[in-house]
Design an enzyme around this catalytic site. Structure first.
Site, PDB file in Angstrom:
ATOM      1  N   TRP A  33      18.208  36.180  51.127  1.00  0.00           N
ATOM      2  CA  TRP A  33      19.160  35.621  52.097  1.00  0.00           C
ATOM      3  C   TRP A  33      20.611  35.742  51.627  1.00  0.00           C
ATOM      4  CZ3 TRP A  33      16.921  30.374  54.327  1.00  0.00           C
ATOM      5  CH2 TRP A  33      15.665  30.634  54.878  1.00  0.00           C
ATOM      6  N   GLN A  35      24.138  36.963  51.159  1.00  0.00           N
ATOM      7  CA  GLN A  35      24.929  37.829  52.040  1.00  0.00           C
ATOM      8  C   GLN A  35      25.973  38.620  51.260  1.00  0.00           C
ATOM      9  OE1 GLN A  35      26.515  35.564  55.346  1.00  0.00           O
ATOM     10  NE2 GLN A  35      24.492  35.241  56.224  1.00  0.00           N
ATOM     11  N   GLU A 102      36.013  37.705  47.397  1.00  0.00           N
ATOM     12  CA  GLU A 102      35.452  36.364  47.629  1.00  0.00           C
ATOM     13  C   GLU A 102      36.278  35.347  46.858  1.00  0.00           C
ATOM     14  OE1 GLU A 102      31.176  36.211  47.155  1.00  0.00           O
ATOM     15  OE2 GLU A 102      30.872  37.694  48.723  1.00  0.00           O
ATOM     16  N   HIS A 221      27.704  25.194  49.440  1.00  0.00           N
ATOM     17  CA  HIS A 221      28.480  26.261  50.073  1.00  0.00           C
ATOM     18  C   HIS A 221      29.305  25.647  51.192  1.00  0.00           C
ATOM     19  CE1 HIS A 221      29.625  30.001  51.953  1.00  0.00           C
ATOM     20  NE2 HIS A 221      29.080  30.669  50.947  1.00  0.00           N
ATOM     21  N   ARG A 267      35.021  27.431  45.122  1.00  0.00           N
ATOM     22  CA  ARG A 267      34.077  26.962  46.139  1.00  0.00           C
ATOM     23  C   ARG A 267      33.924  25.440  46.170  1.00  0.00           C
ATOM     24  NH1 ARG A 267      28.503  30.114  46.449  1.00  0.00           N
ATOM     25  NH2 ARG A 267      29.891  31.743  47.171  1.00  0.00           N
ATOM     26  N   HIS A 326      23.371  24.936  48.048  1.00  0.00           N
ATOM     27  CA  HIS A 326      23.313  26.398  48.070  1.00  0.00           C
ATOM     28  C   HIS A 326      22.760  26.981  46.770  1.00  0.00           C
ATOM     29  CE1 HIS A 326      24.532  30.414  49.275  1.00  0.00           C
ATOM     30  NE2 HIS A 326      25.317  30.547  48.217  1.00  0.00           N
ATOM     31  N   ARG A 361      29.673  27.728  40.170  1.00  0.00           N
ATOM     32  CA  ARG A 361      29.433  29.171  40.052  1.00  0.00           C
ATOM     33  C   ARG A 361      30.464  29.965  40.855  1.00  0.00           C
ATOM     34  NH1 ARG A 361      26.469  32.722  43.333  1.00  0.00           N
ATOM     35  NH2 ARG A 361      26.140  30.934  44.693  1.00  0.00           N
ATOM     36  N   LEU A 367      23.521  36.653  41.781  1.00  0.00           N
ATOM     37  CA  LEU A 367      22.682  37.857  41.731  1.00  0.00           C
ATOM     38  C   LEU A 367      22.960  38.616  40.442  1.00  0.00           C
ATOM     39  CD1 LEU A 367      22.690  39.273  45.396  1.00  0.00           C
ATOM     40  CD2 LEU A 367      21.140  37.626  44.367  1.00  0.00           C
TER      41      LEU A 367
HETATM   42  C1  SIN Z   1      28.391  34.131  50.226  1.00  0.00           C
HETATM   43  O1  SIN Z   1      28.148  35.248  50.663  1.00  0.00           O
HETATM   44  O2  SIN Z   1      29.271  33.409  50.661  1.00  0.00           O
HETATM   45  C2  SIN Z   1      27.532  33.584  49.134  1.00  0.00           C
HETATM   46  C3  SIN Z   1      27.812  34.272  47.893  1.00  0.00           C
HETATM   47  C4  SIN Z   1      27.236  33.498  46.756  1.00  0.00           C
HETATM   48  O3  SIN Z   1      26.699  32.403  46.946  1.00  0.00           O
HETATM   49  O4  SIN Z   1      27.366  33.958  45.626  1.00  0.00           O
END
Ligand code: SIN
Length: 373
Positions: A33, A35, A102, A221, A267, A326, A361, A367
């Site tokens: 899941w 993204q 990001e 998140h 975040r 999240h 994080r 990942l």
């Molecule tokens: C996201 O695509 O916002 C999530 C990325 C992440 O949780 O590392």
């Protein structure tokens, strides 16, 4: 059997691996899941040092710097390896990797697939490899329920079938057990994780006596879609990287007053601000209309599909958002080789606490950590 498990199983060749998966391979894993993608300093103007620095800064004072240095230094090699295994990362016409921006990254640094399909596509590519690997046997529809310990050493696991409630368990013996069983999102009122994931594997390790670190470090998140669904679909942070803004029901950009980086603040800061808006009845929403417009339909297919399911048109309407559980940064404490405090027991991926993430994080480092460890 998420990303950490499948990649580790492949890398353990030629040792024989028995992989336990509650769902059919790859389903039910948070990795599918994901993204955004995988953070890696792939651009010549970027560097692993800058990536490590951002990781440490985002982590709220509790990141292990040595771990951040080593993980970020290995990132590029793993992206090239995944590419060789068939992960179809987005490329420019010149063949370089397309990189998303990001929050809290000082550069665009996230390799992606079809905008917001990284998790699903990487998992699809790995499952093909796992299913054809002679050294891996996949046992799906079963769950590990207990670690077997003898003389302070883990010697196997008890497993039970999932269907129709857990059946009587049987014990499987092996010289090494690797835990890669995800986080704990399903314990919370609202989560972006598959609902079965409720910290069972951390609990199993704790009951066996393994050291657990930072169990209280749970990441929320900021832009889960507030559309009445739990699990809540994600509106990826890459949308804010493209310039999408956070507004409330009065149309005010509330992140401007909260942090100098506004929507691209770390975040935890954005999640707290979104939560405060929700609690005050101010209905926070992500506005992609000006920055992304109709390109959202082609560049972010997962977000578009989730909006359609919720009866929203992201080209003309802001997307209602809420903070949702999240990622679990704490977990089974490991050293730099992934070894836990118990002999015979290793951990990797979200279930592990390696020291990379600290209390917050950095986006798309999840990942990456799953690959490196
Ligand atoms: C996201 O695509 O916002 C999530 C990325 C992440 O949780 O590392």
């Amino acid at each position: 059997a998420g990303l950490a498990a499948q990649y580790a199983a492949l890398k353990l060749a030629p040792r024989p691996v028995l992989m336990l998966s509650p769902e059919p391979l790859g389903e039910g894993a948070s990795s599918s899941w994901a993204q955004g993608g995988v953070a890696a300093a792939m651009d010549p103007t970027d560097s692993p040092n800058a990536h490590a620095r951002d990781t440490v800064l985002a982590g709220a004072g509790t990141v292990d710097r040595n771990v951040a240095q080593s993980v970020t230094a290995e990132a590029c090699a793993h992206i090239l390896d995944l590419t060789g295994l068939g992960a179809p990362f987005d490329r420019t016409a010149e063949g370089t990797y397309v990189l998303s921006r990001e929050a809290a990254h000082s550069s665009a640094r996230v390799v992606r697939v079809l905008g917001d399909q990284a998790g699903a596509e990487i998992m699809r590519a790995l499952a093909v490899q796992v299913l054809k690997a002679d050294h891996i046997q996949v046992l799906d529809g079963v769950m590990a329920t207990r670690l077997e310990v003898s003389g302070g050493r883990v010697i196997g696991v008890a497993v039970a079938q999932c269907s129709g409630g857990l059946s009587k368990s049987i014990a499987l013996r092996g010289p090494a057990v690797l835990l890669a069983g995800g986080g704990s999102g399903g314990l919370f009122a609202l989560t972006t994780n598959p609902p079965r994931i409720r910290g069972q594997v951390i609990g199993m390790a704790a009951r066996a006596g393994a050291q657990i670190a930072d169990a209280e470090f749970v990441q929320f998140h900021p832009t889960a879609m507030a559309c009445g669904l739990d699990p809540a679909p994600l509106a990826t942070e890459a949308l804010r990287g493209e310039g999408a803004t956070l507004i409330n029901r009065h149309g005010e950009r509330f992140m401007r007053g909260a942090h100098p980086d506004a929507e691209l603040a770390p975040r935890d800061i954005v999640a707290r601000a979104v939560y405060a808006q929700t609690q005050a009845g101010l209905q926070p929403a992500l506005d992609t209309r000006t920055a992304i417009g109709a390109k959202i339909l082609t560049d972010f297919p997962a977000v578009t599909q989730a909006c359609r399911l919720a009866g929203l048109d992201p080209v003309t309407q802001p997307i209602p958002v809420a903070a949702a559980a999240h990622y679990h940064m704490g977990g089974v404490a490991t050293d730099m080789t992934g070894q836990s405090s118990l002999a015979g027991l290793w951990a990797c991926g979200e279930v592990a606490s390696t020291g990379l993430h600290g209390a917050n994080r950095l986006a798309s480092n999840g990942l990456l950590e799953a690959l490196v460890y």
